[in-house]
Design a protein around this motif. Structure first.
Motif, mmCIF file in Angstrom:
data_model
loop_
_atom_site.group_PDB
_atom_site.id
_atom_site.type_symbol
_atom_site.label_atom_id
_atom_site.label_comp_id
_atom_site.label_asym_id
_atom_site.label_seq_id
_atom_site.Cartn_x
_atom_site.Cartn_y
_atom_site.Cartn_z
ATOM 1 N N ASN A 154 121.843 54.254 54.457
ATOM 2 C CA ASN A 154 122.587 54.744 55.623
ATOM 3 C C ASN A 154 121.857 55.898 56.296
ATOM 4 O OD1 ASN A 154 124.677 52.924 55.337
ATOM 5 N ND2 ASN A 154 125.882 54.268 54.009
ATOM 6 N N ASN A 155 121.265 56.780 55.471
ATOM 7 C CA ASN A 155 120.511 57.901 56.038
ATOM 8 C C ASN A 155 119.309 57.401 56.814
ATOM 9 O OD1 ASN A 155 122.239 59.811 54.980
ATOM 10 N ND2 ASN A 155 121.075 60.079 53.086
ATOM 11 N N GLU A 156 118.627 56.374 56.251
ATOM 12 C CA GLU A 156 117.468 55.812 56.942
ATOM 13 C C GLU A 156 117.892 55.157 58.247
ATOM 14 O OE1 GLU A 156 115.567 53.170 54.265
ATOM 15 O OE2 GLU A 156 114.805 54.760 52.936
ATOM 16 N N GLU A 157 119.045 54.432 58.199
ATOM 17 C CA GLU A 157 119.520 53.792 59.414
ATOM 18 C C GLU A 157 119.893 54.825 60.466
ATOM 19 O OE1 GLU A 157 122.711 51.279 58.308
ATOM 20 O OE2 GLU A 157 121.436 49.806 57.305
ATOM 21 N N ASN A 158 120.528 55.917 60.018
ATOM 22 C CA ASN A 158 120.895 56.966 60.966
ATOM 23 C C ASN A 158 119.672 57.587 61.601
ATOM 24 O OD1 ASN A 158 123.626 56.635 60.527
ATOM 25 N ND2 ASN A 158 123.705 58.128 58.860
ATOM 26 N N GLU A 159 118.602 57.758 60.799
ATOM 27 C CA GLU A 159 117.377 58.318 61.349
ATOM 28 C C GLU A 159 116.764 57.370 62.368
ATOM 29 O OE1 GLU A 159 114.827 59.226 58.117
ATOM 30 O OE2 GLU A 159 116.027 60.907 57.390
ATOM 31 N N GLU A 160 116.844 56.048 62.092
ATOM 32 C CA GLU A 160 116.273 55.080 63.007
ATOM 33 C C GLU A 160 117.038 55.036 64.323
ATOM 34 O OE1 GLU A 160 116.248 51.380 60.973
ATOM 35 O OE2 GLU A 160 114.641 51.945 59.589
ATOM 36 N N PHE A 161 118.339 55.355 64.296
ATOM 37 C CA PHE A 161 119.151 55.268 65.487
ATOM 38 C C PHE A 161 119.317 56.616 66.174
ATOM 39 C CE2 PHE A 161 120.581 50.967 65.889
ATOM 40 C CZ PHE A 161 120.396 50.426 64.635
ATOM 41 N N LYS A 162 118.401 57.531 65.937
ATOM 42 C CA LYS A 162 118.376 58.781 66.686
ATOM 43 C C LYS A 162 117.827 58.517 68.084
ATOM 44 C CE LYS A 162 119.696 61.791 63.487
ATOM 45 N NZ LYS A 162 120.899 62.659 63.614
ATOM 46 N N ALA B 143 123.016 73.445 84.820
ATOM 47 C CA ALA B 143 123.873 74.580 84.496
ATOM 48 C C ALA B 143 124.421 74.526 83.072
ATOM 49 C CB ALA B 143 125.018 74.656 85.499
ATOM 50 N N VAL B 144 123.510 74.460 82.098
ATOM 51 C CA VAL B 144 123.883 74.613 80.689
ATOM 52 C C VAL B 144 123.086 75.791 80.131
ATOM 53 C CG1 VAL B 144 124.543 72.231 80.244
ATOM 54 C CG2 VAL B 144 122.149 72.887 80.041
ATOM 55 N N LYS B 145 123.554 76.345 79.034
ATOM 56 C CA LYS B 145 122.935 77.552 78.505
ATOM 57 C C LYS B 145 121.555 77.302 77.906
ATOM 58 C CE LYS B 145 127.421 79.724 77.628
ATOM 59 N NZ LYS B 145 128.352 80.257 76.609
ATOM 60 N N LYS B 146 121.343 76.107 77.341
ATOM 61 C CA LYS B 146 120.054 75.812 76.710
ATOM 62 C C LYS B 146 119.569 74.427 77.151
ATOM 63 C CE LYS B 146 121.152 78.503 72.559
ATOM 64 N NZ LYS B 146 121.330 78.439 71.076
ATOM 65 N N PRO B 147 119.103 74.300 78.396
ATOM 66 C CA PRO B 147 118.607 72.991 78.845
ATOM 67 C C PRO B 147 117.359 72.594 78.062
ATOM 68 C CG PRO B 147 118.073 74.716 80.435
ATOM 69 C CD PRO B 147 118.979 75.338 79.431
ATOM 70 N N GLY B 148 117.141 71.302 77.946
ATOM 71 C CA GLY B 148 115.967 70.820 77.233
ATOM 72 C C GLY B 148 116.190 69.418 76.699
ATOM 73 N N VAL B 149 115.256 68.980 75.850
ATOM 74 C CA VAL B 149 115.320 67.653 75.239
ATOM 75 C C VAL B 149 115.893 67.787 73.831
ATOM 76 C CG1 VAL B 149 113.989 65.649 74.481
ATOM 77 C CG2 VAL B 149 113.360 66.839 76.596
ATOM 78 N N TYR B 150 116.922 66.982 73.531
ATOM 79 C CA TYR B 150 117.592 67.060 72.235
ATOM 80 C C TYR B 150 117.616 65.689 71.560
ATOM 81 C CZ TYR B 150 119.210 71.700 73.606
ATOM 82 O OH TYR B 150 119.260 73.017 73.992
ATOM 83 N N GLU B 151 117.503 65.722 70.229
ATOM 84 C CA GLU B 151 117.640 64.491 69.439
ATOM 85 C C GLU B 151 119.105 64.359 69.036
ATOM 86 O OE1 GLU B 151 114.642 62.609 66.411
ATOM 87 O OE2 GLU B 151 115.933 63.981 65.315
ATOM 88 N N MET B 152 119.706 63.221 69.373
ATOM 89 C CA MET B 152 121.130 63.017 69.161
ATOM 90 C C MET B 152 121.370 61.742 68.366
ATOM 91 S SD MET B 152 122.456 65.557 70.963
ATOM 92 C CE MET B 152 124.181 65.067 71.119
ATOM 93 N N ASP B 153 122.566 61.649 67.747
ATOM 94 C CA ASP B 153 122.972 60.402 67.113
ATOM 95 C C ASP B 153 123.189 59.342 68.181
ATOM 96 O OD1 ASP B 153 122.926 61.508 64.585
ATOM 97 O OD2 ASP B 153 125.017 62.163 64.683
ATOM 98 N N ASN B 154 123.014 58.092 67.777
ATOM 99 C CA ASN B 154 123.084 56.986 68.721
ATOM 100 C C ASN B 154 124.458 56.847 69.380
ATOM 101 O OD1 ASN B 154 121.973 54.615 70.001
ATOM 102 N ND2 ASN B 154 123.209 53.393 68.607
ATOM 103 N N ASN B 155 125.509 57.292 68.680
ATOM 104 C CA ASN B 155 126.865 57.136 69.224
ATOM 105 C C ASN B 155 127.388 58.408 69.896
ATOM 106 O OD1 ASN B 155 127.071 58.663 66.953
ATOM 107 N ND2 ASN B 155 128.771 57.544 66.028
ATOM 108 N N SER B 156 126.499 59.330 70.238
ATOM 109 C CA SER B 156 126.912 60.586 70.880
ATOM 110 C C SER B 156 127.264 60.346 72.344
ATOM 111 C CB SER B 156 125.794 61.630 70.780
ATOM 112 O OG SER B 156 125.464 61.889 69.430
#
Length: 249
Positions: free
Chosen positions: A57-65, A73-86
């Motif tokens: 499951n951990n490997e699958e979660n890593e693959e679906f990042k 207008a956000v406090k910390k704009p940039g590129v973020y790694e998120m979960d696939n269902n975010s």
């Protein structure tokens, strides 16, 4: 003599009873030990399976990042790694939250994120100046190249093919009015300005040949003479003879 015999029989019975008890106890002990070993072995196997499932499951979660870019207008704009269902709301929280001037009235905060998506958070003043208020103008984009939308002034994303098509569409639109004028004036089709539909009104010119004519003039500039149309792929001398009396430059 009889007393001795009775005494021996008595002790013999006791000895037999002790032996019987010892054997029964031994058998019960062996059965219990086998049962316990089997249970422990089964527990170990189940534990290994659970650990393997967790690892998988951990490997699958890593693959679906996914990676998402948030701007504005956000406090910390940039590129973020998120979960696939975010969703967009999760991304805003990861980016430190909204600035006081931010306005999300044009964004669906529950929208699910996808890889390489760009989310732009406008300020209230920007929304007023750009007139971005409707949901169909929400500044959430899935591609990479940013252009300005002339109608709403909203930042939108196009891929390279769409970008080229947009340029071609702009060129074609600028020629539409002139095309109509030329057609009305002399009844001929201008091969320099005609749309695909107008070119398809010519004898033996289908959609593919009409697209080829438009592509040729986009790549090489306007036709200098009507004879030059024979340079277009699929248009030879025979076809030129059919259409030459109906076309102009």
């Amino acid at each position: 003599m009889n007393k001795l015999k009775d005494l021996l029989d008595y002790y013999f019975n006791i000895i037999c009873l002790c032996i019987l008890i010892f054997l029964v106890t031994g058998i019960i002990t062996l059965i219990y030990r086998d049962y316990k070993n089997h249970k422990n072995s089964k527990s170990i196997i189940e534990t290994k399976e659970v650990l393997n499932d967790i690892s998988n499951n951990n490997e699958e979660n890593e693959e679906f990042k996914i990676k998402v870019d948030i701007k504005g207008a956000v406090k910390k704009p940039g590129v973020y790694e998120m979960d696939n269902n975010s969703n967009v709301s999760d991304l805003i929280n990861i980016a430190g939250g909204l600035k006081k001037t931010a306005d999300t009235s044009n964004i669906n905060l529950s929208k699910r994120l996808s890889d390489q998506m760009v989310v732009k958070i406008f300020t209230k003043n920007e929304l007023l100046s750009k007139n971005i208020t409707e949901e169909n103008n929400e500044c959430i984009c899935d591609k990479v190249i940013i252009n300005e939308c002339n109608e709403s002034n909203a930042s939108i994303i196009l891929n390279e093919n769409n970008n080229n098509n947009s340029n071609n569409s702009s060129n074609n639109n600028s020629n539409n009015d002139q095309t109509s004028k030329d057609t009305k004036d002399n009844g001929l089709i201008s091969i320099n300005t005609a749309t695909k539909e107008e070119l398809m009104t010519l004898n033996s010119i289908g959609e593919s040949k009409a697209n080829a004519i438009i592509e040729y003039r986009n790549n090489n500039g306007k036709f200098k003479t009507i004879d030059e149309i024979k340079n277009v792929s699929g248009i030879g001398e025979a076809l030129f003879e059919k259409i030459k009396s109906n076309i102009t430059i």
